[in-house]
Design a protein around this motif. Structure first.
Motif, mmCIF file in Angstrom:
data_model
loop_
_atom_site.group_PDB
_atom_site.id
_atom_site.type_symbol
_atom_site.label_atom_id
_atom_site.label_comp_id
_atom_site.label_asym_id
_atom_site.label_seq_id
_atom_site.Cartn_x
_atom_site.Cartn_y
_atom_site.Cartn_z
ATOM 1 N N ARG A 240 -7.038 -9.044 -3.283
ATOM 2 C CA ARG A 240 -5.786 -8.659 -2.622
ATOM 3 C C ARG A 240 -4.575 -9.056 -3.463
ATOM 4 O O ARG A 240 -3.626 -8.275 -3.613
ATOM 5 N N GLU A 243 -4.300 -6.741 -6.533
ATOM 6 C CA GLU A 243 -3.691 -5.448 -6.180
ATOM 7 C C GLU A 243 -2.173 -5.589 -6.075
ATOM 8 O O GLU A 243 -1.426 -4.717 -6.544
ATOM 9 N N ARG A 244 -1.699 -6.678 -5.501
ATOM 10 C CA ARG A 244 -0.248 -6.907 -5.403
ATOM 11 C C ARG A 244 0.385 -7.013 -6.784
ATOM 12 O O ARG A 244 1.482 -6.505 -7.028
ATOM 13 N N PHE A 246 -0.648 -5.615 -9.596
ATOM 14 C CA PHE A 246 -0.573 -4.295 -10.221
ATOM 15 C C PHE A 246 0.599 -3.498 -9.658
ATOM 16 O O PHE A 246 1.347 -2.855 -10.412
ATOM 17 N N ARG A 247 0.778 -3.538 -8.354
ATOM 18 C CA ARG A 247 1.877 -2.760 -7.768
ATOM 19 C C ARG A 247 3.239 -3.358 -8.121
ATOM 20 O O ARG A 247 4.194 -2.620 -8.381
ATOM 21 N N LEU A 248 3.307 -4.664 -8.202
ATOM 22 C CA LEU A 248 4.571 -5.322 -8.522
ATOM 23 C C LEU A 248 4.978 -5.079 -9.972
ATOM 24 O O LEU A 248 6.140 -4.750 -10.254
ATOM 25 N N HIS A 249 4.040 -5.217 -10.908
ATOM 26 C CA HIS A 249 4.384 -5.158 -12.333
ATOM 27 C C HIS A 249 4.206 -3.775 -12.959
ATOM 28 O O HIS A 249 4.907 -3.445 -13.937
ATOM 29 N N GLY A 251 3.584 -0.766 -10.903
ATOM 30 C CA GLY A 251 3.967 0.314 -10.005
ATOM 31 C C GLY A 251 2.826 1.199 -9.576
ATOM 32 O O GLY A 251 3.045 2.333 -9.134
ATOM 33 N N ARG A 252 1.600 0.742 -9.697
ATOM 34 C CA ARG A 252 0.441 1.516 -9.275
ATOM 35 C C ARG A 252 -0.687 0.551 -8.920
ATOM 36 O O ARG A 252 -0.653 -0.616 -9.276
ATOM 37 N N SER A 253 -1.692 1.088 -8.263
ATOM 38 C CA SER A 253 -2.805 0.237 -7.847
ATOM 39 C C SER A 253 -3.716 -0.050 -9.031
ATOM 40 O O SER A 253 -3.672 0.626 -10.067
ATOM 41 N N GLU A 256 -5.772 3.043 -9.701
ATOM 42 C CA GLU A 256 -5.005 4.110 -10.360
ATOM 43 C C GLU A 256 -4.830 3.817 -11.845
ATOM 44 O O GLU A 256 -4.925 4.723 -12.679
ATOM 45 N N HIS A 257 -4.584 2.562 -12.182
ATOM 46 C CA HIS A 257 -4.400 2.221 -13.594
ATOM 47 C C HIS A 257 -5.706 2.412 -14.368
ATOM 48 O O HIS A 257 -5.702 2.989 -15.467
#
Length: 317
Positions: A240, A243-244, A246-249, A251-253, A256-257
């Motif tokens: 968890r 995942e945060r 990846f989205r924070l730094h 901009g994608r999950s 997705e990356h």
């Protein structure tokens, strides 16, 4: 020393200039004619670079001329180049003891000519995935340049400046080589073993160490993707939390990356190899061609086969 530059159509102009200009500087700074050079094209006609600039050729492939070195300069899609007279000429040069080099995509041409077996060498990172699929038994490295006996290869870009520094130092001493490097404002001459690409920190604009470790492992495991749990253990955080990050730094999950990395690798393979769509899918971690095709269309707005038309092999006659 007489240096030949074999210019394959669509060769990379910057890499070619980075290889030839140190020779001019060595002559100028030493006050002697240490090197002379000639240009060779496949048919004796002017050779076009990838940016449209053409270089006048002095000879065509197979011409009766004596060289000490021949550097093959290529770019674009060297995997598509098929010209048997060129390959035969390179083999003939190798039998004569001519030192052979490849710049940017040039090592692909040398491999096509069967003159790299038993040597270590490098190639531009963009061509490496396709090259490894075509030549899994050859000793390709991910370095800036390699000098292995009478084979000299450079990954392209400005790396030939560093390689030619090593060549000039070997033949005429480090003092002249350093003078040449200073002439071109090289404040740091790179070793051949150096990396071709910027560190992930610069490429992604991210400084979070656990996240960078995860992305690095992703890039190293595209054919057999790692599980989300394995990636979280690499980072030393919960899934968890990862995942945060990846989205924070980025901009994608995380998913997705990872998928994006695999699809970019697939695009290179589709454009530069003759592998089937299924073979490309498997090489990039997809379990079926149908799953791969759906993901590819969603990413690039066309199916995998749509990459093939502009990149069909060119038969130069």
């Amino acid at each position: 020393m007489h240096i030949g530059f074999l210019l394959i159509p669509d060769f990379a102009l910057l890499a070619y200039a980075s290889a030839i200009e140190p020779l001019r500087a060595a002559n100028r700074l030493s006050g002697r004619s240490l090197y002379r050079w000639s240009h060779v094209s496949i048919d004796g006609a002017p050779a076009p670079a990838s940016n449209g600039v053409s270089i006048q050729a002095d000879y065509g492939v197979g011409g009766d001329v004596r060289f000490d070195y021949v550097f093959v300069c290529a770019g674009g899609n060297p995997a598509a180049f098929q010209h048997q007279p060129t390959f035969a000429w390179l083999r003939q040069l190798a039998r004569r003891g001519v030192k052979l080099g490849g710049v940017s995509g040039g090592p692909y041409i040398l491999a096509r000519a069967n003159v790299l077996s038993g040597y270590r060498f490098t190639i531009h990172w963009e061509h490496a995935p396709a090259f490894i699929e075509d030549y899994p038994d050859l000793d390709v490295r991910r370095s800036l340049y390699e000098i292995d006996r009478d084979r000299l290869t450079s990954s392209g870009g400005t790396a030939p400046l560093d390689m030619m520094h090593a060549v000039i130092a070997r033949e005429h001493g480090s003092e002249l080589a350093l003078a040449v490097s200073e002439w071109f404002l090289q404040t740091h001459v790179r070793e051949g073993e150096g990396p071709q690409r910027m560190p992930l920190r610069e490429r992604l604009g991210v400084s979070h160490a656990p996240l960078l470790r995860v992305v690095g492992r992703m890039e190293q495991n595209l054919e057999t993707p790692l599980s989300r749990g394995e990636l979280a253990r690499t980072a030393g955080v919960s899934l968890r939390q990862l995942e945060r990050l990846f989205r924070l730094h980025l901009g994608r999950s995380l998913g997705e990356h990872y998928l994006g990395l695999r699809l970019e690798r697939a695009r290179h393979l589709l454009r530069q190899t003759s592998l089937s769509v299924l073979e490309v899918a498997l090489a990039c971690g997809f379990s079926s061609a149908s799953h791969f095709s759906r993901a590819y269309r969603a990413r690039f707005d066309h199916p995998p086969r749509g990459e093939r038309a502009p990149y069909r092999p060119t038969l130069w006659r």
